[in-house]
Design a protein around this motif. Structure first.
Motif, PDB file in Angstrom:
ATOM      1  N   GLY A 174       0.831  -1.201   0.000  1.00 21.73           N
ATOM      2  CA  GLY A 174       0.000   0.000   0.000  1.00 21.73           C
ATOM      3  C   GLY A 174       0.864   1.249   0.000  1.00 21.73           C
ATOM      4  N   ILE A 175       0.365   2.253  -0.672  1.00 20.37           N
ATOM      5  CA  ILE A 175       1.075   3.535  -0.751  1.00 20.37           C
ATOM      6  C   ILE A 175       0.157   4.647  -0.249  1.00 20.37           C
ATOM      7  CG2 ILE A 175       2.717   2.980  -2.577  1.00 20.37           C
ATOM      8  CD1 ILE A 175       0.686   4.055  -4.611  1.00 20.37           C
ATOM      9  N   ARG A 176       0.748   5.758   0.109  1.00 19.78           N
ATOM     10  CA  ARG A 176      -0.062   6.862   0.632  1.00 19.78           C
ATOM     11  C   ARG A 176      -0.669   7.633  -0.545  1.00 19.78           C
ATOM     12  NH1 ARG A 176       1.986  10.221   5.623  1.00 19.78           N
ATOM     13  NH2 ARG A 176       1.373   8.237   6.554  1.00 19.78           N
ATOM     14  N   THR A 177      -1.966   7.821  -0.481  1.00 26.21           N
ATOM     15  CA  THR A 177      -2.635   8.621  -1.515  1.00 26.21           C
ATOM     16  C   THR A 177      -3.508   9.663  -0.807  1.00 26.21           C
ATOM     17  OG1 THR A 177      -4.631   7.258  -1.621  1.00 26.21           O
ATOM     18  CG2 THR A 177      -2.771   6.561  -2.997  1.00 26.21           C
ATOM     19  N   PHE A 178      -4.385  10.308  -1.562  1.00 23.51           N
ATOM     20  CA  PHE A 178      -5.278  11.304  -0.946  1.00 23.51           C
ATOM     21  C   PHE A 178      -6.431  10.654  -0.192  1.00 23.51           C
ATOM     22  CE2 PHE A 178      -8.244  10.287  -4.180  1.00 23.51           C
ATOM     23  CZ  PHE A 178      -7.512  10.122  -5.351  1.00 23.51           C
ATOM     24  N   GLU A 179      -6.562   9.332  -0.252  1.00 23.69           N
ATOM     25  CA  GLU A 179      -7.714   8.649   0.338  1.00 23.69           C
ATOM     26  C   GLU A 179      -7.523   8.375   1.840  1.00 23.69           C
ATOM     27  OE1 GLU A 179     -10.882   7.673  -0.800  1.00 23.69           O
ATOM     28  OE2 GLU A 179     -10.839   7.580   1.378  1.00 23.69           O
ATOM     29  N   PRO A 180      -8.308   8.991   2.705  1.00 18.00           N
ATOM     30  CA  PRO A 180      -8.096   8.764   4.128  1.00 18.00           C
ATOM     31  C   PRO A 180      -8.896   7.600   4.735  1.00 18.00           C
ATOM     32  CG  PRO A 180      -9.610  10.598   3.822  1.00 18.00           C
ATOM     33  CD  PRO A 180      -9.290  10.063   2.456  1.00 18.00           C
ATOM     34  N   MET A 181      -9.815   6.991   3.971  1.00 17.24           N
ATOM     35  CA  MET A 181     -10.644   5.942   4.582  1.00 17.24           C
ATOM     36  C   MET A 181      -9.892   4.643   4.804  1.00 17.24           C
ATOM     37  SD  MET A 181     -14.539   5.768   3.597  1.00 17.24           S
ATOM     38  CE  MET A 181     -15.545   7.191   3.369  1.00 17.24           C
ATOM     39  N   THR A 182      -8.846   4.443   4.031  1.00 18.40           N
ATOM     40  CA  THR A 182      -7.989   3.274   4.270  1.00 18.40           C
ATOM     41  C   THR A 182      -6.633   3.800   4.742  1.00 18.40           C
ATOM     42  OG1 THR A 182      -7.405   3.354   1.925  1.00 18.40           O
ATOM     43  CG2 THR A 182      -9.058   1.719   2.585  1.00 18.40           C
ATOM     44  N   ARG A 183      -5.894   2.943   5.445  1.00 17.86           N
ATOM     45  CA  ARG A 183      -4.591   3.381   5.973  1.00 17.86           C
ATOM     46  C   ARG A 183      -3.661   3.770   4.822  1.00 17.86           C
ATOM     47  NH1 ARG A 183      -0.818  -0.160  10.217  1.00 17.86           N
ATOM     48  NH2 ARG A 183       0.840   1.375  10.356  1.00 17.86           N
ATOM     49  N   ASN A 184      -3.706   2.946   3.766  1.00 15.91           N
ATOM     50  CA  ASN A 184      -2.939   3.211   2.539  1.00 15.91           C
ATOM     51  C   ASN A 184      -3.821   2.791   1.368  1.00 15.91           C
ATOM     52  OD1 ASN A 184      -0.055   3.924   3.476  1.00 15.91           O
ATOM     53  ND2 ASN A 184      -0.559   2.115   4.695  1.00 15.91           N
ATOM     54  N   THR A 185      -3.306   2.897   0.171  1.00 16.03           N
ATOM     55  CA  THR A 185      -4.066   2.441  -0.997  1.00 16.03           C
ATOM     56  C   THR A 185      -3.302   1.281  -1.617  1.00 16.03           C
ATOM     57  OG1 THR A 185      -4.972   4.637  -1.407  1.00 16.03           O
ATOM     58  CG2 THR A 185      -4.908   3.127  -3.285  1.00 16.03           C
ATOM     59  N   LEU A 186      -3.959   0.123  -1.695  1.00  9.41           N
ATOM     60  CA  LEU A 186      -3.266  -1.044  -2.250  1.00  9.41           C
ATOM     61  C   LEU A 186      -3.092  -0.867  -3.761  1.00  9.41           C
ATOM     62  CD1 LEU A 186      -2.039  -3.827  -2.018  1.00  9.41           C
ATOM     63  CD2 LEU A 186      -4.319  -4.817  -2.098  1.00  9.41           C
ATOM     64  N   ASP A 187      -1.858  -0.940  -4.195  1.00  7.50           N
ATOM     65  CA  ASP A 187      -1.547  -0.726  -5.608  1.00  7.50           C
ATOM     66  C   ASP A 187      -1.388  -2.097  -6.289  1.00  7.50           C
ATOM     67  OD1 ASP A 187      -0.688   0.088  -8.061  1.00  7.50           O
ATOM     68  OD2 ASP A 187       1.168   1.038  -7.369  1.00  7.50           O
ATOM     69  N   LEU A 188      -2.495  -2.616  -6.794  1.00  8.13           N
ATOM     70  CA  LEU A 188      -2.432  -3.942  -7.436  1.00  8.13           C
ATOM     71  C   LEU A 188      -1.721  -3.891  -8.780  1.00  8.13           C
ATOM     72  CD1 LEU A 188      -5.902  -5.528  -6.580  1.00  8.13           C
ATOM     73  CD2 LEU A 188      -3.668  -6.177  -5.690  1.00  8.13           C
ATOM     74  N   SER A 189      -1.773  -2.736  -9.446  1.00  9.20           N
ATOM     75  CA  SER A 189      -1.036  -2.620 -10.719  1.00  9.20           C
ATOM     76  C   SER A 189       0.445  -2.859 -10.490  1.00  9.20           C
ATOM     77  CB  SER A 189      -1.177  -1.218 -11.319  1.00  9.20           C
ATOM     78  OG  SER A 189      -2.493  -0.807 -11.322  1.00  9.20           O
ATOM     79  N   ALA A 190       0.919  -2.419  -9.339  1.00  3.90           N
ATOM     80  CA  ALA A 190       2.350  -2.587  -9.048  1.00  3.90           C
ATOM     81  C   ALA A 190       2.739  -4.057  -9.051  1.00  3.90           C
ATOM     82  CB  ALA A 190       2.693  -1.961  -7.699  1.00  3.90           C
ATOM     83  N   VAL A 191       1.829  -4.914  -8.562  1.00  4.14           N
ATOM     84  CA  VAL A 191       2.138  -6.343  -8.509  1.00  4.14           C
ATOM     85  C   VAL A 191       2.388  -6.868  -9.921  1.00  4.14           C
ATOM     86  CG1 VAL A 191       1.246  -8.619  -7.870  1.00  4.14           C
ATOM     87  CG2 VAL A 191       0.725  -6.617  -6.439  1.00  4.14           C
ATOM     88  N   VAL A 192       1.492  -6.513 -10.821  1.00  6.84           N
ATOM     89  CA  VAL A 192       1.599  -7.003 -12.199  1.00  6.84           C
ATOM     90  C   VAL A 192       2.853  -6.435 -12.860  1.00  6.84           C
ATOM     91  CG1 VAL A 192       0.406  -7.238 -14.397  1.00  6.84           C
ATOM     92  CG2 VAL A 192      -0.920  -7.081 -12.276  1.00  6.84           C
ATOM     93  N   LEU A 193       3.055  -5.137 -12.681  1.00  9.61           N
ATOM     94  CA  LEU A 193       4.227  -4.500 -13.297  1.00  9.61           C
ATOM     95  C   LEU A 193       5.531  -5.060 -12.749  1.00  9.61           C
ATOM     96  CD1 LEU A 193       3.221  -0.775 -13.694  1.00  9.61           C
ATOM     97  CD2 LEU A 193       4.211  -2.235 -15.450  1.00  9.61           C
ATOM     98  N   LEU A 194       5.572  -5.235 -11.428  1.00  7.21           N
ATOM     99  CA  LEU A 194       6.804  -5.760 -10.826  1.00  7.21           C
ATOM    100  C   LEU A 194       7.125  -7.137 -11.386  1.00  7.21           C
ATOM    101  CD1 LEU A 194       6.268  -4.653  -7.119  1.00  7.21           C
ATOM    102  CD2 LEU A 194       8.119  -3.875  -8.617  1.00  7.21           C
ATOM    103  N   LYS A 195       6.082  -7.950 -11.592  1.00  3.65           N
ATOM    104  CA  LYS A 195       6.314  -9.294 -12.130  1.00  3.65           C
ATOM    105  C   LYS A 195       6.754  -9.241 -13.594  1.00  3.65           C
ATOM    106  CE  LYS A 195       4.849 -12.918 -10.823  1.00  3.65           C
ATOM    107  NZ  LYS A 195       5.602 -13.863  -9.982  1.00  3.65           N
TER     108      LYS A 195
END
Ligand code: PEP
Ligand code: MN
Length: 337
Positions: A238-259
């Motif tokens: 998770g990374i910090r974004t403008f969204e305060p309802m979750t602690r962070n924002t899970l970046d699922l695109s990162a998983v695909v890109l990293l692979k």
């Protein structure tokens, strides 16, 4: 720049090819794969004529320029997916490894109960923080060396390998019997620490910084590989974004890109990404579906009383339910749990 060798070239020829480049001032990375062996040049390769090398060397099939700054972690240099082995656990292609345990080791009773239950449910690795990076200096800072001792006791009783976070280089002696050393989000760009774990003879779980790009994560992994340790597991948390309802924002695109970009295994920590217990299981399913190699989930025997991260911790029954569900889903993704 990477040179892919012709098939069946004797290793000593490849080594002397690499040594020739080193004499000319380049660094080299030798990458041996099932399909082919590659020699990657590090340095200013602007003046290197690929066609000339192919014609004169006799052993090079073809060459390619690598524009990315990360080389050793780059899939172009190492086409096979890396499998990180910890005892008989394999982390990488074909498996979905579940790591679970409390945010922090709190007591003997707590860690032993959580360890035996997550093992029974199918977790393959036990997590537990002993040295805790807390936002407030007044919060529980972890049991430190005693926490590591308790984790080792849990390892002995359950047979589960353990992972725990190292916060600085002076702590390396405590990690001698720890199976995987974790670099937390806050330390992802602590380059001295990256170099130090690069010299440790054990796998490293490298978490993405809260405001770090995918490329920065790969460059941090590059530090560890460049220091000699090839056993790195990348972790999106998770990374910090403008969204305060979750602690962070899970970046699922990162998983695909990293692979795609790297040969290293990629896992996800949905607990720190969400910060909310009820989101953890749905996110874990998404993580499996998107092709990650595993998850790290915080589980506690009494989340309401947890000294750290209780709100995002599953209780033991919730973890059981998650594992039952993942066991059904994993075969659909061609993964074994
Ligand atoms: C942790 O895993 O307990 C932790 C502190 O995670 P992160 O570094 O991702 O915040
Ligand atoms: Mn935590």
């Amino acid at each position: 720049m990477v040179f892919i060798m012709k098939p069946n070239v004797p290793e000593e020829k490849i080594r002397s090819f690499a040594a020739g480049w080193e004499e000319r001032g380049f660094g080299t990375i030798l990458s041996v794969g099932t399909e082919h062996t590659a020699v990657c040049l590090i340095g200013n390769t602007a003046a290197v004529d690929i066609d000339h090398v192919v014609e004169t060397s006799g052993i090079v099939a073809y060459g390619k320029r690598i524009t990315e700054q990360y080389k050793a972690v780059n899939r172009t240099v190492h086409a096979d997916s890396t499998i990180v082995r910890v005892g008989d656990v394999r982390i990488g292609e074909g498996t979905f490894t579940v790591i679970s345990g409390p945010c922090s080791v709190e007591s003997e009773e707590q860690i032993l109960e959580v360890a035996s239950r997550v093992k029974a449910a199918g977790a393959r690795i036990l997590r537990g923080g002993a040295f805790k990076p807390r936002t407030s200096p007044y919060s529980f800072q972890g049991l430190q060396a005693d926490g590591i001792k308790l984790l080792l006791q849990a390892k002995k009783e359950t047979g589960l390998p353990i992972v725990s976070e190292i916060m600085n280089q002076t702590q390396t002696p405590y990690f001698e019997d720890v199976d995987i050393v974790q670099i937390g989000a806050r330390n992802m760009q602590n380059y001295d620490l990256l170099r130090a774990v690069g010299k440790m003879n054990k796998p490293v779980l490298l978490k993405r910084g809260i405001a770090s790009t995918i490329e920065e994560l790969l460059m941090s992994a590059e530090y560890i590989l460049a220091a000699g340790n090839k056993n790195v597991i990348l972790c999106e948390r998770g990374i910090r974004t403008f969204e305060p309802m979750t602690r962070n924002t899970l970046d699922l695109s990162a998983v695909v890109l990293l692979k795609q970009k790297s040969h290293l295994p990629v896992i996800v920590d949905p607990s720190h990404a969400a910060g909310i217990r009820s989101l953890v299981a749905p996110l874990a399913k998404a993580v499996l579906a998107v092709g990650a190699d595993g998850i790290m989930v915080e589980t506690h025997n009494n989340p309401a009383a947890a000294l750290c991260d209780g709100a995002q911790s599953l209780d033991l029954d919730q973890f059981d339910a998650l594992m039952e569900d993942l066991k059904k889903r994993a075969p659909l993704e061609n993964k074994t749990l």
